[in-house]
Write a protein that holds these residues in place. Structure first.
Motif, mmCIF file in Angstrom:
data_model
loop_
_atom_site.group_PDB
_atom_site.id
_atom_site.type_symbol
_atom_site.label_atom_id
_atom_site.label_comp_id
_atom_site.label_asym_id
_atom_site.label_seq_id
_atom_site.Cartn_x
_atom_site.Cartn_y
_atom_site.Cartn_z
ATOM 1 N N ALA A 195 0.837 -1.197 0.000
ATOM 2 C CA ALA A 195 0.000 0.000 0.000
ATOM 3 C C ALA A 195 0.871 1.245 0.000
ATOM 4 C CB ALA A 195 -0.927 -0.005 1.211
ATOM 5 N N GLY A 196 1.953 1.196 0.775
ATOM 6 C CA GLY A 196 2.857 2.332 0.812
ATOM 7 C C GLY A 196 3.523 2.572 -0.533
ATOM 8 N N VAL A 197 3.965 1.462 -1.186
ATOM 9 C CA VAL A 197 4.606 1.600 -2.503
ATOM 10 C C VAL A 197 3.617 2.189 -3.504
ATOM 11 C CG1 VAL A 197 5.603 0.322 -4.421
ATOM 12 C CG2 VAL A 197 6.212 -0.279 -2.084
ATOM 13 N N ALA A 198 2.378 1.660 -3.483
ATOM 14 C CA ALA A 198 1.379 2.146 -4.422
ATOM 15 C C ALA A 198 1.083 3.620 -4.181
ATOM 16 C CB ALA A 198 0.092 1.328 -4.276
ATOM 17 N N LEU A 199 1.103 4.001 -2.932
ATOM 18 C CA LEU A 199 0.819 5.397 -2.587
ATOM 19 C C LEU A 199 1.817 6.324 -3.264
ATOM 20 C CD1 LEU A 199 -1.210 6.767 -0.738
ATOM 21 C CD2 LEU A 199 0.489 6.734 1.054
ATOM 22 N N ILE A 200 3.064 5.890 -3.335
ATOM 23 C CA ILE A 200 4.090 6.725 -3.958
ATOM 24 C C ILE A 200 4.004 6.624 -5.475
ATOM 25 C CG2 ILE A 200 6.574 7.048 -4.213
ATOM 26 C CD1 ILE A 200 6.836 5.989 -1.368
ATOM 27 N N SER B 291 -6.420 7.597 -7.674
ATOM 28 C CA SER B 291 -5.903 6.224 -7.656
ATOM 29 C C SER B 291 -5.081 5.974 -6.400
ATOM 30 C CB SER B 291 -5.107 5.894 -8.912
ATOM 31 O OG SER B 291 -4.659 7.023 -9.566
ATOM 32 N N ARG B 292 -4.466 7.032 -5.875
ATOM 33 C CA ARG B 292 -3.737 6.832 -4.624
ATOM 34 C C ARG B 292 -4.669 6.496 -3.474
ATOM 35 N NH1 ARG B 292 0.701 11.579 -5.099
ATOM 36 N NH2 ARG B 292 2.085 10.410 -6.466
ATOM 37 N N MET B 293 -5.879 7.048 -3.520
ATOM 38 C CA MET B 293 -6.816 6.735 -2.445
ATOM 39 C C MET B 293 -7.107 5.238 -2.385
ATOM 40 S SD MET B 293 -7.293 9.365 -0.801
ATOM 41 C CE MET B 293 -8.350 8.531 0.357
ATOM 42 N N HIS B 294 -7.106 4.575 -3.559
ATOM 43 C CA HIS B 294 -7.324 3.132 -3.551
ATOM 44 C C HIS B 294 -6.244 2.455 -2.716
ATOM 45 C CE1 HIS B 294 -10.449 2.944 -6.586
ATOM 46 N NE2 HIS B 294 -9.808 3.883 -7.230
ATOM 47 N N ALA B 295 -5.007 2.866 -2.956
ATOM 48 C CA ALA B 295 -3.899 2.251 -2.231
ATOM 49 C C ALA B 295 -3.940 2.626 -0.761
ATOM 50 C CB ALA B 295 -2.583 2.694 -2.853
ATOM 51 N N ALA B 296 -4.290 3.870 -0.494
ATOM 52 C CA ALA B 296 -4.217 4.338 0.889
ATOM 53 C C ALA B 296 -5.266 3.688 1.762
ATOM 54 C CB ALA B 296 -4.383 5.859 0.922
ATOM 55 N N THR B 297 -6.403 3.292 1.189
ATOM 56 C CA THR B 297 -7.453 2.778 2.061
ATOM 57 C C THR B 297 -7.622 1.270 1.980
ATOM 58 O OG1 THR B 297 -8.994 3.360 0.328
ATOM 59 C CG2 THR B 297 -8.819 4.857 2.179
ATOM 60 N N LYS B 298 -7.267 0.638 0.848
ATOM 61 C CA LYS B 298 -7.745 -0.730 0.698
ATOM 62 C C LYS B 298 -6.780 -1.859 1.040
ATOM 63 C CE LYS B 298 -10.969 1.715 -0.848
ATOM 64 N NZ LYS B 298 -11.102 1.681 -2.273
ATOM 65 N N PRO B 299 -5.637 -2.042 0.379
ATOM 66 C CA PRO B 299 -4.877 -3.269 0.673
ATOM 67 C C PRO B 299 -4.603 -3.299 2.146
ATOM 68 C CG PRO B 299 -3.799 -2.011 -1.047
ATOM 69 C CD PRO B 299 -4.902 -1.159 -0.512
ATOM 70 N N GLN B 300 -4.569 -2.075 2.673
ATOM 71 C CA GLN B 300 -4.295 -1.919 4.071
ATOM 72 C C GLN B 300 -5.464 -2.448 4.909
ATOM 73 O OE1 GLN B 300 -5.599 1.278 5.278
ATOM 74 N NE2 GLN B 300 -3.879 2.472 5.904
ATOM 75 N N VAL B 301 -6.704 -2.418 4.416
ATOM 76 C CA VAL B 301 -7.810 -2.974 5.206
ATOM 77 C C VAL B 301 -7.596 -4.471 5.385
ATOM 78 C CG1 VAL B 301 -10.269 -3.476 5.227
ATOM 79 C CG2 VAL B 301 -9.471 -1.231 4.553
ATOM 80 N N LEU B 302 -7.295 -5.167 4.273
ATOM 81 C CA LEU B 302 -7.038 -6.608 4.374
ATOM 82 C C LEU B 302 -5.774 -6.854 5.201
ATOM 83 C CD1 LEU B 302 -7.905 -9.414 3.491
ATOM 84 C CD2 LEU B 302 -6.413 -9.178 1.534
ATOM 85 N N GLY B 303 -4.753 -6.003 4.986
ATOM 86 C CA GLY B 303 -3.519 -6.143 5.753
ATOM 87 C C GLY B 303 -3.783 -6.022 7.243
ATOM 88 N N SER C 237 -7.316 -7.087 -3.512
ATOM 89 C CA SER C 237 -6.143 -6.584 -2.801
ATOM 90 C C SER C 237 -4.877 -6.982 -3.524
ATOM 91 C CB SER C 237 -6.095 -7.135 -1.376
ATOM 92 O OG SER C 237 -7.101 -6.552 -0.596
ATOM 93 N N PHE C 238 -4.830 -8.261 -3.972
ATOM 94 C CA PHE C 238 -3.610 -8.698 -4.633
ATOM 95 C C PHE C 238 -3.478 -8.095 -6.023
ATOM 96 C CE2 PHE C 238 -3.656 -11.595 -1.085
ATOM 97 C CZ PHE C 238 -2.326 -11.554 -0.729
ATOM 98 N N GLN C 239 -4.620 -7.747 -6.649
ATOM 99 C CA GLN C 239 -4.512 -7.031 -7.931
ATOM 100 C C GLN C 239 -3.865 -5.664 -7.741
ATOM 101 O OE1 GLN C 239 -8.495 -7.138 -9.345
ATOM 102 N NE2 GLN C 239 -8.223 -9.075 -10.422
ATOM 103 N N VAL C 240 -4.272 -4.979 -6.657
ATOM 104 C CA VAL C 240 -3.661 -3.673 -6.406
ATOM 105 C C VAL C 240 -2.181 -3.835 -6.085
ATOM 106 C CG1 VAL C 240 -3.695 -1.645 -4.915
ATOM 107 C CG2 VAL C 240 -5.821 -2.609 -5.704
ATOM 108 N N VAL C 241 -1.842 -4.914 -5.354
ATOM 109 C CA VAL C 241 -0.431 -5.171 -5.056
ATOM 110 C C VAL C 241 0.357 -5.356 -6.354
ATOM 111 C CG1 VAL C 241 1.168 -6.847 -4.069
ATOM 112 C CG2 VAL C 241 -0.856 -6.187 -2.798
ATOM 113 N N ARG C 242 -0.208 -6.157 -7.280
ATOM 114 C CA ARG C 242 0.487 -6.396 -8.542
ATOM 115 C C ARG C 242 0.677 -5.085 -9.298
ATOM 116 N NH1 ARG C 242 -2.905 -9.264 -12.411
ATOM 117 N NH2 ARG C 242 -2.946 -7.167 -13.224
ATOM 118 N N LEU C 243 -0.387 -4.272 -9.253
ATOM 119 C CA LEU C 243 -0.328 -2.987 -9.944
ATOM 120 C C LEU C 243 0.736 -2.083 -9.322
ATOM 121 C CD1 LEU C 243 -2.140 -2.179 -12.243
ATOM 122 C CD2 LEU C 243 -3.562 -0.950 -10.632
#
Lengths: 113, 178
Positions: A23-28, A35-47, B77-83
């Motif tokens: 999520a941090g990498v995607a944020l940068i 599109s950054r909001m996706h990274a900032a809020t989501k993978p982190q929810v599952l994480g 989640s893993f799709q966003v990770v891949r992206l």
């Protein structure tokens, strides 16, 4: 038995941490605010959920587990609201990059509420 | 109507008591009664807007919704990770307007929350009167993909209404094609 639980907890904690890292990498790396909001809020929810489950398996104490449950419930209830408020404000302030949008049906809406 | 209002209040009081007991981490007469008293005070001091819930919870529909929701969340989640780690690739996205078929306040909120928790979709704006969600979707390359996404949202709404909806909403969902 407790050894098996420890291994599962270890695994969940590592995967959760890796998701938060991504999520941090995607944020940068992502190009615009929406599109950054996706990274900032989501993978982190599952994480976060994985880390909480990992902690619960490791702690195995009713008092701690109920607190972890509350953390999970409230973060899942509030993360979308925060993302929505920031996204909405950004769109209205013209921060969404139109060149990255394939379709924008909000621009066509007569009154942007 | 009056009875429904009281039922809503009782559910809210029980919910707040549940949170209080969870915060203490132990269930005893003291935490339960204390939580109940605090819940009543909170509800009197901060009255909730009238959210009427006419539906019933269907266990099978709920299980199906939860299962699908969790799989969606993990996959996305893993799709966003891949992206995130596909360097040199700039993701394009789209904002699509999705008109829900049975937009009650609660249904709209739950669909929006479920959509937002799954990575790759973000609610940018909501038109409550018309029941339209404006969703920002990550990694959309063409207009066809955007159309496809709209159907996914309507499918999600169908699952939510099958799980929690009222009989009237259920009828709309079954009659109006996606």
């Amino acid at each position: 038995m407790s050894g098996v639980l420890d291994v599962i907890a270890w695994f969940l904690l590592v995967v959760g941490a890796l998701l938060s890292l991504s999520a941090g990498v995607a944020l940068i790396r992502f190009p615009d605010l929406l599109s950054r909001m996706h990274a900032a809020t989501k993978p982190q929810v599952l994480g976060l959920l994985l880390v909480l489950i990992g902690c619960a398996l490791r702690l195995r104490d009713a008092v701690d587990i109920t607190t972890l449950l509350l953390v999970a419930v409230f973060s899942m209830a509030t993360a979308p609201v925060a993302a929505h408020m920031i996204g909405r404000a950004a769109y209205r302030a013209g921060q969404a990059r139109a060149d990255l949008l394939v379709v924008d049906e909000l621009a066509d809406a007569d009154d942007k509420r | 109507m009056k009875g429904g209002r009281w039922r809503d209040r009782c559910i809210a009081a029980l919910g707040l008591t549940g949170i209080w007991v969870l915060l203490w981490g132990s269930f005893s007469a003291l935490t339960f009664v204390g939580g109940l008293i605090i819940a009543v005070i909170v509800l009197v001091v901060f009255p909730l807007p009238a959210v009427t819930y006419a539906g019933r919870i269907h266990p099978l529909g709920t299980l199906r919704f939860l299962g699908r929701f969790l799989t969606d969340m993990v996959v996305a989640s893993f799709q966003v990770v891949r992206l995130a780690f596909s360097f040199g690739h700039v993701p394009t996205s789209a904002i699509v307007a999705v008109k829900l078929r049975a937009p009650s306040d609660l249904g709209l909120t739950m669909t929006a929350e479920a959509l937002s928790l799954v990575p790759g979709s973000l609610i940018v704006d909501v038109d409550r009167k018309k029941g339209v969600l404006y969703v920002h979707v990550l990694e959309v390359k063409s207009a066809e993909q955007a159309e496809q996404f709209k159907e996914d949202v309507l499918e999600l709404e169908r699952r939510i209404i099958r799980a929690f909806g009222s009989p009237a909403e259920r009828r709309i969902i079954e009659e109006v094609p996606a």
